[in-house]
Enzyme design. Structure first.
Site, mmCIF file in Angstrom:
data_model
loop_
_atom_site.group_PDB
_atom_site.id
_atom_site.type_symbol
_atom_site.label_atom_id
_atom_site.label_comp_id
_atom_site.label_asym_id
_atom_site.label_seq_id
_atom_site.Cartn_x
_atom_site.Cartn_y
_atom_site.Cartn_z
ATOM 1 N N CYS A 133 0.645 -1.392 0.112
ATOM 2 C CA CYS A 133 -0.228 -0.024 -0.005
ATOM 3 C C CYS A 133 1.067 1.318 -0.263
ATOM 4 O O CYS A 133 0.408 2.542 -0.811
ATOM 5 C CB CYS A 133 -1.231 -0.029 1.263
ATOM 6 S SG CYS A 133 -0.319 -0.586 2.728
ATOM 7 N N HIS A 249 -2.642 6.556 4.578
ATOM 8 C CA HIS A 249 -1.255 5.969 5.006
ATOM 9 C C HIS A 249 -1.127 7.887 4.358
ATOM 10 O O HIS A 249 -1.334 8.186 3.177
ATOM 11 C CB HIS A 249 -0.626 4.729 4.160
ATOM 12 C CG HIS A 249 -0.966 4.581 4.499
ATOM 13 N ND1 HIS A 249 -1.881 4.009 5.507
ATOM 14 C CD2 HIS A 249 -0.796 2.982 3.935
ATOM 15 C CE1 HIS A 249 -1.059 2.037 6.083
ATOM 16 N NE2 HIS A 249 -0.753 2.148 5.075
HETATM 17 N N1 LIG Z 1 -5.150 -3.560 4.652
HETATM 18 C C1 LIG Z 1 -4.243 -2.816 3.612
HETATM 19 O O1 LIG Z 1 -3.999 -1.489 3.821
HETATM 20 C C2 LIG Z 1 -3.478 -3.326 2.958
HETATM 21 C C3 LIG Z 1 -3.265 -2.799 1.927
HETATM 22 C C4 LIG Z 1 -2.578 -3.717 0.861
HETATM 23 C C5 LIG Z 1 -2.282 -5.004 1.097
HETATM 24 N N2 LIG Z 1 -2.861 -5.892 2.043
HETATM 25 C C6 LIG Z 1 -3.144 -6.960 1.237
HETATM 26 O O2 LIG Z 1 -4.047 -7.386 2.128
HETATM 27 C C7 LIG Z 1 -4.455 -8.660 2.273
HETATM 28 C C8 LIG Z 1 -5.595 -8.632 3.661
HETATM 29 O O3 LIG Z 1 -5.175 -7.094 4.499
HETATM 30 P P1 LIG Z 1 -6.364 -7.600 5.227
HETATM 31 O O4 LIG Z 1 -5.895 -5.627 5.819
HETATM 32 O O5 LIG Z 1 -7.996 -7.062 4.415
HETATM 33 O O6 LIG Z 1 -7.087 -8.326 6.486
HETATM 34 P P2 LIG Z 1 -7.966 -8.222 7.765
HETATM 35 O O7 LIG Z 1 -8.514 -7.199 6.771
HETATM 36 O O8 LIG Z 1 -7.287 -9.555 8.451
HETATM 37 O O9 LIG Z 1 -9.334 -9.855 6.555
HETATM 38 C C9 LIG Z 1 -8.237 -10.534 5.863
HETATM 39 C C10 LIG Z 1 -9.185 -11.364 5.939
HETATM 40 O O10 LIG Z 1 -9.242 -12.946 5.695
HETATM 41 C C11 LIG Z 1 -9.641 -14.080 5.653
HETATM 42 N N3 LIG Z 1 -9.111 -15.735 5.610
HETATM 43 C C12 LIG Z 1 -8.007 -15.700 6.964
HETATM 44 N N4 LIG Z 1 -7.937 -16.617 6.400
HETATM 45 C C13 LIG Z 1 -8.508 -17.776 5.350
HETATM 46 C C14 LIG Z 1 -8.226 -18.370 5.233
HETATM 47 N N5 LIG Z 1 -7.499 -19.438 5.339
HETATM 48 N N6 LIG Z 1 -8.828 -18.706 4.001
HETATM 49 C C15 LIG Z 1 -10.211 -18.126 3.892
HETATM 50 N N7 LIG Z 1 -9.672 -16.511 3.672
HETATM 51 C C16 LIG Z 1 -9.418 -16.237 5.259
HETATM 52 C C17 LIG Z 1 -10.138 -13.312 6.379
HETATM 53 O O11 LIG Z 1 -11.749 -14.033 6.577
HETATM 54 P P3 LIG Z 1 -12.385 -14.046 8.574
HETATM 55 O O12 LIG Z 1 -12.681 -12.631 8.438
HETATM 56 O O13 LIG Z 1 -13.486 -15.499 7.912
HETATM 57 O O14 LIG Z 1 -11.408 -14.265 9.225
HETATM 58 C C18 LIG Z 1 -10.131 -12.073 6.172
HETATM 59 O O15 LIG Z 1 -11.158 -11.475 5.222
HETATM 60 C C19 LIG Z 1 -2.698 -8.554 3.098
HETATM 61 O O16 LIG Z 1 -1.947 -9.630 2.570
HETATM 62 C C20 LIG Z 1 -2.406 -7.673 3.442
HETATM 63 O O17 LIG Z 1 -1.235 -7.778 3.585
HETATM 64 C C21 LIG Z 1 -4.016 -4.896 3.144
#
Ligand SMILES: NC(=O)c1ccc[n+]([C@@H]2O[C@H](COP(=O)([O-])OP(=O)(O)OC[C@H]3O[C@@H](n4cnc5c(N)ncnc54)[C@H](OP(=O)(O)O)[C@@H]3O)[C@@H](O)[C@H]2O)c1
Length: 349
Positions: A133, A249
């Site tokens: 990001c 950010h």
């Molecule tokens: N947040 C940001 O600003 C941002 C920016 C760029 C990239 N990212 C990347 O995007 C990804 C997600 O980030 P996030 O911030 O959205 O995280 P998050 O809010 O913690 O969400 C994680 C998601 O993954 C799902 N999940 C976890 N284990 C799983 C499994 N075994 N099978 C299927 N689904 C599963 C969770 O489902 P449950 O609800 O069922 O647990 C939830 O929907 C990460 O790789 C992160 O590095 C994030």
């Protein structure tokens, strides 16, 4: 019309993917929300007020790749490392939001406004990586400056929001803030999503430090811009800091350029770049801020640049302040713009 799976649909990024699909960013025949078994039975269409054609929420084991054109993966690097190639080998275009594949030479790392040529042809592995990001907003601001005057080196300090730590990070900041307001002596305990309590605090370490003391997040800010900008020798030094804001950010960016510039010429070059909004020095305030950017849908889709300054003693030294919504510009929007570009290039279906 695309059949698209949103993996991690209940997460901070996945929910924004669904909202952007609902807004029509690409034509959708059917969206399939995917999450872990913990989320079984959740009605995301109702929770998020969506009107797009939405299948029932499934787990990855229940997902049928034969019924998909695209999968956007936002469920963390472990899930991506395990599942992305399985989906891609079944013919699904996988756009991965995690860090699992970003530096693999055969996987394009794409910011459509900066290196769209990386998607001229379908990548052989069927995978496209979405950058970090903080990288995305940085390279979108750097690209026009590089075209104007050549980049020699970059020093960046990031001020990263709690939403970068996902749903859990947002909850921890909210709960921690309430706890301190209720009891100003409450210190909180180390641990949690950010390693330290974030409320009313700054945490100058995002990810684990390596042997030189630079963190994972800081290393990404060095490597990823080099790959996206096609500048393998670009000098980049980063300090990544988690700050107690919920969304967006911010980055203080200091550049060394090959050619001398004026602030007005830089502002003009940035303003001529689609998707960037310049907060000019002549206007007040001359800077974007997380709360104002997050407040308006059209601003959430842009990279905002302000405080454009040229060192009066060195006209090749430029300073910028860059703010963008990490969940849209830094993740969901960039991923779906990749999908839109792939569809436009005609090799998707
Ligand atoms: N947040 C940001 O600003 C941002 C920016 C760029 C990239 N990212 C990347 O995007 C990804 C997600 O980030 P996030 O911030 O959205 O995280 P998050 O809010 O913690 O969400 C994680 C998601 O993954 C799902 N999940 C976890 N284990 C799983 C499994 N075994 N099978 C299927 N689904 C599963 C969770 O489902 P449950 O609800 O069922 O647990 C939830 O929907 C990460 O790789 C992160 O590095 C994030």
């Amino acid at each position: 019309m695309l059949r698209i799976a949103v993996v991690g649909a209940t997460g901070a990024v996945g929910r924004e993917c669904l909202a952007l699909l609902d807004g029509g960013i690409v034509p959708v025949e059917r969206a399939v929300p995917v999450a872990s078994a913990r989320s079984a039975g959740r009605d995301l269409g109702g929770e998020l007020g969506l009107s797009l054609p939405l299948a029932d929420l499934v787990t990855l084991d229940e997902l049928d790749p034969g019924d998909l054109d695209v999968a956007v993966l936002s469920a963390g690097a472990e899930v991506s490392a395990r599942e992305a190639e399985r989906l891609a080998s079944a013919g699904v275009l996988v756009v991965d939001n995690s860090s699992a594949f970003r530096m693999r030479p055969d996987v394009p790392l794409v910011v459509p406004q900066v290196n769209p040529g990386a998607l001229d042809d379908r990548p052989a592995p069927g995978l496209v990586a979405n950058p970090n990001c903080s990288t995305i907003q940085l390279v979108r601001a750097l690209h026009p400056v590089h075209e104007l005057a050549g980049l020699e080196s970059v020093v960046v300090a990031t001020y990263q929001a709690a939403s970068g730590g996902g749903v859990r990070g947002l909850r921890e900041l909210a709960d921690g803030s309430r706890a301190v307001l209720d009891d100003p002596t409450a210190q909180g305990a180390p641990g949690g999503r950010f390693g330290q309590p974030l409320a009313f605090n700054l945490v100058p370490e995002i990810g684990l430090p390596d042997e030189d003391g630079f963190t994972h997040e800081e290393r990404k800010l060095v490597r990823e811009p080099r790959k996206i900008l096609g500048l393998p020798d670009l000098r980049v030094s980063a300090t990544a800091v988690r700050v107690p804001v919920f969304d967006c950010h911010s980055e203080a960016v200091h550049l060394r350029l090959s050619e001398p510039v004026t602030a007005a010429a830089v502002e003009d070059a940035l303003e001529a770049t689609p998707g960037l909004r310049v907060h000019r020095r002549a206007h007040s305030p001359s800077y974007p801020m997380p709360r104002t950017v997050f407040a308006r849908r059209e601003d959430r889709a842009l990279v905002h640049v302000g405080r454009v300054r040229v060192d009066p003693e060195d006209h090749r030294a430029l300073a910028l302040w860059v703010v963008a919504d990490n969940l849209w510009v830094g993740a969901a929007l960039n991923a779906l713009q990749i999908v839109a570009l792939a569809a436009k290039n005609g090799w998707l279906a």
